[in-house]
Design a protein around this motif. Structure first.
Motif, mmCIF file in Angstrom:
data_model
loop_
_atom_site.group_PDB
_atom_site.id
_atom_site.type_symbol
_atom_site.label_atom_id
_atom_site.label_comp_id
_atom_site.label_asym_id
_atom_site.label_seq_id
_atom_site.Cartn_x
_atom_site.Cartn_y
_atom_site.Cartn_z
ATOM 1 N N MET A 115 30.932 -6.255 -17.265
ATOM 2 C CA MET A 115 30.706 -4.732 -17.623
ATOM 3 C C MET A 115 31.539 -4.247 -16.473
ATOM 4 O O MET A 115 31.866 -4.561 -16.182
ATOM 5 C CB MET A 115 29.051 -4.452 -16.753
ATOM 6 N N VAL A 116 31.483 -2.411 -16.821
ATOM 7 C CA VAL A 116 32.163 -1.710 -16.134
ATOM 8 C C VAL A 116 32.711 -1.910 -14.126
ATOM 9 O O VAL A 116 31.147 -2.000 -13.538
ATOM 10 C CB VAL A 116 32.589 -0.359 -16.114
ATOM 11 N N PRO A 117 33.464 -1.882 -13.366
ATOM 12 C CA PRO A 117 33.432 -1.623 -12.344
ATOM 13 C C PRO A 117 32.595 -1.047 -11.621
ATOM 14 O O PRO A 117 32.664 0.271 -11.636
ATOM 15 C CB PRO A 117 34.846 -1.747 -11.425
ATOM 16 N N LYS A 118 32.053 -1.131 -10.701
ATOM 17 C CA LYS A 118 31.195 -0.079 -10.363
ATOM 18 C C LYS A 118 31.879 0.800 -9.907
ATOM 19 O O LYS A 118 31.544 2.540 -9.560
ATOM 20 C CB LYS A 118 29.932 -0.498 -9.166
ATOM 21 N N GLU A 119 32.955 0.503 -9.161
ATOM 22 C CA GLU A 119 34.080 1.629 -8.668
ATOM 23 C C GLU A 119 34.268 3.065 -9.249
ATOM 24 O O GLU A 119 35.063 4.605 -9.294
ATOM 25 C CB GLU A 119 35.747 0.495 -7.862
ATOM 26 N N LEU A 120 34.252 2.880 -10.379
ATOM 27 C CA LEU A 120 34.267 3.909 -11.892
ATOM 28 C C LEU A 120 32.755 4.074 -12.661
ATOM 29 O O LEU A 120 33.251 4.726 -13.603
ATOM 30 C CB LEU A 120 35.598 2.953 -12.638
ATOM 31 N N VAL A 121 31.872 3.733 -11.179
ATOM 32 C CA VAL A 121 30.985 4.268 -12.780
ATOM 33 C C VAL A 121 30.130 5.608 -11.185
ATOM 34 O O VAL A 121 29.948 5.218 -10.702
ATOM 35 C CB VAL A 121 29.559 3.364 -12.786
ATOM 36 N N ARG A 122 29.499 6.369 -12.170
ATOM 37 C CA ARG A 122 29.326 7.454 -11.157
ATOM 38 C C ARG A 122 27.632 8.149 -11.869
ATOM 39 O O ARG A 122 27.905 8.172 -12.797
ATOM 40 C CB ARG A 122 30.199 8.806 -10.522
ATOM 41 N N LEU A 123 26.640 8.919 -10.866
ATOM 42 C CA LEU A 123 25.854 9.647 -11.516
ATOM 43 C C LEU A 123 26.539 11.146 -10.766
ATOM 44 O O LEU A 123 26.265 10.588 -9.459
ATOM 45 C CB LEU A 123 24.832 8.568 -11.127
ATOM 46 N N VAL A 124 25.968 12.480 -11.486
ATOM 47 C CA VAL A 124 26.207 13.353 -11.065
ATOM 48 C C VAL A 124 24.969 14.070 -11.392
ATOM 49 O O VAL A 124 24.726 14.169 -12.842
ATOM 50 C CB VAL A 124 27.828 13.737 -12.009
ATOM 51 N N ILE A 125 24.193 14.722 -10.579
ATOM 52 C CA ILE A 125 23.064 15.427 -10.542
ATOM 53 C C ILE A 125 23.995 16.545 -10.763
ATOM 54 O O ILE A 125 23.258 17.169 -9.362
ATOM 55 C CB ILE A 125 21.921 15.260 -9.797
ATOM 56 N N GLU B 111 27.114 -5.190 -10.037
ATOM 57 C CA GLU B 111 27.448 -6.286 -9.448
ATOM 58 C C GLU B 111 26.763 -8.287 -9.296
ATOM 59 O O GLU B 111 27.905 -8.459 -9.145
ATOM 60 C CB GLU B 111 26.958 -6.092 -7.829
ATOM 61 N N LYS B 112 25.896 -7.898 -9.960
ATOM 62 C CA LYS B 112 25.828 -9.340 -10.691
ATOM 63 C C LYS B 112 27.175 -9.932 -11.656
ATOM 64 O O LYS B 112 26.840 -11.470 -11.920
ATOM 65 C CB LYS B 112 24.472 -9.456 -10.754
ATOM 66 N N SER B 113 27.199 -9.133 -12.487
ATOM 67 C CA SER B 113 28.027 -9.727 -13.806
ATOM 68 C C SER B 113 29.350 -8.563 -14.219
ATOM 69 O O SER B 113 29.137 -8.209 -15.461
ATOM 70 C CB SER B 113 26.849 -9.491 -15.557
ATOM 71 N N GLN B 114 29.872 -8.560 -12.758
ATOM 72 C CA GLN B 114 31.477 -7.743 -13.109
ATOM 73 C C GLN B 114 32.021 -8.180 -14.318
ATOM 74 O O GLN B 114 33.091 -7.777 -14.399
ATOM 75 C CB GLN B 114 32.308 -7.990 -12.247
ATOM 76 N N SER B 115 32.169 -9.583 -14.650
ATOM 77 C CA SER B 115 32.790 -9.941 -15.965
ATOM 78 C C SER B 115 31.844 -9.155 -17.015
ATOM 79 O O SER B 115 33.637 -9.032 -18.027
ATOM 80 C CB SER B 115 33.388 -11.181 -16.049
ATOM 81 N N ILE C 142 17.779 8.575 -10.133
ATOM 82 C CA ILE C 142 19.089 7.619 -8.909
ATOM 83 C C ILE C 142 18.178 6.336 -9.029
ATOM 84 O O ILE C 142 19.790 5.014 -8.899
ATOM 85 C CB ILE C 142 18.517 8.666 -7.708
ATOM 86 N N SER C 143 17.290 6.360 -9.206
ATOM 87 C CA SER C 143 16.502 4.901 -9.280
ATOM 88 C C SER C 143 16.986 3.440 -10.300
ATOM 89 O O SER C 143 17.445 2.977 -10.135
ATOM 90 C CB SER C 143 15.254 4.765 -9.785
ATOM 91 N N ALA C 144 17.223 4.103 -11.391
ATOM 92 C CA ALA C 144 17.642 3.346 -12.629
ATOM 93 C C ALA C 144 19.501 3.567 -12.918
ATOM 94 O O ALA C 144 19.937 2.288 -12.768
ATOM 95 C CB ALA C 144 17.382 4.996 -14.074
ATOM 96 N N PHE C 145 20.233 4.089 -12.345
ATOM 97 C CA PHE C 145 21.384 4.096 -11.743
ATOM 98 C C PHE C 145 21.856 2.964 -10.870
ATOM 99 O O PHE C 145 22.179 2.220 -10.764
ATOM 100 C CB PHE C 145 22.208 5.181 -11.108
ATOM 101 N N ALA C 146 21.012 2.778 -9.497
ATOM 102 C CA ALA C 146 20.897 2.133 -8.885
ATOM 103 C C ALA C 146 20.655 0.410 -9.568
ATOM 104 O O ALA C 146 21.065 -0.714 -9.070
ATOM 105 C CB ALA C 146 20.207 1.905 -8.117
ATOM 106 N N ILE C 147 19.979 0.221 -10.261
ATOM 107 C CA ILE C 147 19.394 -0.790 -10.871
ATOM 108 C C ILE C 147 21.190 -0.948 -11.405
ATOM 109 O O ILE C 147 21.286 -2.290 -11.393
ATOM 110 C CB ILE C 147 18.342 -0.617 -12.120
ATOM 111 N N LEU C 148 21.410 -0.735 -12.655
ATOM 112 C CA LEU C 148 22.534 -0.232 -13.299
ATOM 113 C C LEU C 148 23.629 -1.070 -12.124
ATOM 114 O O LEU C 148 24.428 -1.555 -12.486
ATOM 115 C CB LEU C 148 23.095 0.491 -14.034
ATOM 116 N N VAL C 149 23.413 -0.016 -10.962
ATOM 117 C CA VAL C 149 24.966 -0.893 -10.077
ATOM 118 C C VAL C 149 24.971 -2.357 -9.730
ATOM 119 O O VAL C 149 25.589 -3.161 -9.854
ATOM 120 C CB VAL C 149 24.847 0.533 -8.964
ATOM 121 N N ARG C 150 23.482 -2.817 -9.349
ATOM 122 C CA ARG C 150 23.212 -4.096 -8.651
ATOM 123 C C ARG C 150 23.826 -4.817 -10.093
ATOM 124 O O ARG C 150 23.731 -6.413 -9.892
ATOM 125 C CB ARG C 150 21.631 -3.952 -8.280
ATOM 126 N N GLN C 151 23.228 -4.183 -11.417
ATOM 127 C CA GLN C 151 23.106 -5.613 -12.257
ATOM 128 C C GLN C 151 25.399 -5.521 -12.651
ATOM 129 O O GLN C 151 25.836 -6.557 -12.944
ATOM 130 C CB GLN C 151 23.033 -5.059 -14.256
#
Length: 421
Positions: A258-268, A252-256, A241-250
């Motif tokens: 990377m894949v938009p965060k709206e299309l990324v999920r973490l399933v546990i 948001e800073k570099s959307q051009s 979860i913490s690693a995924f959160a870092i990825l999502v924040r990355q």
């Protein structure tokens, strides 16, 4: 000397509780593959629930005999280890008294059965040590230490009575030697026999996309990271979860790039038992962490994940995150690679022996930043995941398939018996 390479042997497997865990899967795989090689195989156990077991134990592939299920599993929710020893020894006594000699008896988990099984002269005893039990038990109080002391002595002494000792990884072999110092001094060095996976259960067809209807809201064209583990704190799922959160924040800073965060999920997903307090508490802790990390809307929990759901998730994800540190071996990385998915795992324990860094996945330090870096590499270049997935499948087929496991086990058994005649 007689050559026994083609001899059909009488082989018994003695296991405490024939449920649906990892140890049970290994025992069943051993029975299936030894039967396929023409040996006469029989499983003996203290418990076998035909409604909660692996299919091979009820389809007539080999007989399963239960002794001692009437004996208690605990006494007032205490003395679990003593009761387990008593139940298993009872099984061994019944095997020794009621059945003719077996050429080989494969025992695991409870080594206390070994001296009883050796009463049947001529039978060779092979013991599979998944991990030293004394390291899994708690020694937090003086009373617990006093309780465990004789059990620890019995474990080491009886393990040393086996004709052959196997372990599930080089990591476990090193722990075995440093834990059982008396056996180490006597020159006992266990051999490694890796667990296996049935690679064909993950074969998929492009004509039949995975059914993910049990997860509403999962983007059809999204990018899903998957974590599969029991909901236990030692599995360190919070790392995902913490690693995924870092990825999502990355993102948001570099959307051009990377894949938009709206299309990324973490399933546990994974094993969950409502009756177990730790399962309930840890699931809530993980949900709270997802909220605190600001990714609650992107993290999906699937407790009590069925086999079909697990296979669908594996088929749909781009990568599997395996978070336990110093895991004895770990079957999830094998299942993931068999499903042609790269694995991001801790650079410790069993995954160091199953995951090829940079080829079938990434071995990372056990911290969110390291995991997030590997996840980013895969997310930025989906073709990387596809290539690694194909290499992963080939790697498992060649080294960790059930057929390879069966052939290696049969060789161990034949070598154990080569001087018997």
């Amino acid at each position: 000397m007689a050559d026994r390479r083609n001899t059909k042997l009488r082989i018994a497997l003695c296991h405490p509780d024939l449920g649906i865990g990892g140890a049970e899967r290994l025992v069943v795989d051993a029975a299936v593959e030894l039967t396929a090689l023409g040996h006469h195989v029989h499983i003996f156990t203290a418990h076998h629930d035909r409604k909660r077991c692996f299919e091979e134990t009820v389809d007539g592939s080999f007989p399963v005999t239960v002794y001692g299920d009437f004996l208690p599993r605990h006494i007032f929710n205490r003395l679990h280890a003593v009761c387990a020893y008593i139940r298993c020894v009872y099984v061994a006594i019944c095997m020794a008294l009621l059945w003719p000699r077996f050429d080989v008896v494969f025992a695991d988990q409870v080594s206390a059965v070994i001296p009883v099984l050796k009463l049947k002269r001529g039978s060779k005893i092979l013991f599979y040590c998944h991990f030293p039990d004394l390291l899994l038990a708690q020694h937090t109080t003086k009373l617990r230490r006093l309780y465990r002391a004789p059990l620890n002595w019995i474990e080491q002494t009886t393990t040393g009575m086996a004709d052959c000792v196997l372990v599930n990884s080089e990591f476990t072999a090193s722990i075995f030697s440093s834990t059982f110092t008396r056996l180490q001094a006597q020159g006992l060095h266990p051999a490694v026999l890796y667990p296996a996976v049935n690679v064909h259960q993950f074969d998929t067809s492009s004509k039949n996309p995975p059914d993910l209807s049990f997860i509403p809201g999962l983007p059809a064209d999204g990018h899903t990271f998957l974590s599969i583990n029991r909901f236990e704190r030692k599995k360190n799922i919070a790392l995902a979860i913490s690693a995924f959160a870092i990825l999502v924040r990355q993102q948001e800073k570099s959307q051009s790039t990377m894949v938009p965060k709206e299309l990324v999920r973490l399933v546990i997903a994974g094993g969950y038992d409502q009756r177990l307090a730790e399962n309930r508490e840890y699931l809530q802790e993980l949900k709270t962490l997802a909220t605190e990390e600001g990714v609650a809307d992107l993290v999906i929990f699937v407790p009590s994940c069925s086999t079909s759901q697990r296979n669908a998730l594996l088929a749909a994800c781009i990568c599997v995150l395996y978070t336990p540190k110093n895991e004895h071996f770990g079957i999830v990385p094998l299942e993931s690679m068999a499903a042609q998915k790269p694995v991001v795992a801790c650079n410790s324990g069993g995954p160091k022996e199953s995951v090829q860094h940079g080829k079938t996945g990434y071995l990372c330090e056990s911290n969110p930043a390291s995991f997030a870096t590997a996840m980013s590499l895969i997310l930025q270049d989906p073709s990387r995941a596809e290539i690694m997935g194909k290499d992963a499948r080939k790697h498992v087929e060649e080294n960790f398939s059930r057929q390879v496991f069966g052939e290696r086990l049969s060789t161990v058994i034949q070598d154990l018996l080569k001087d018997s005649l």
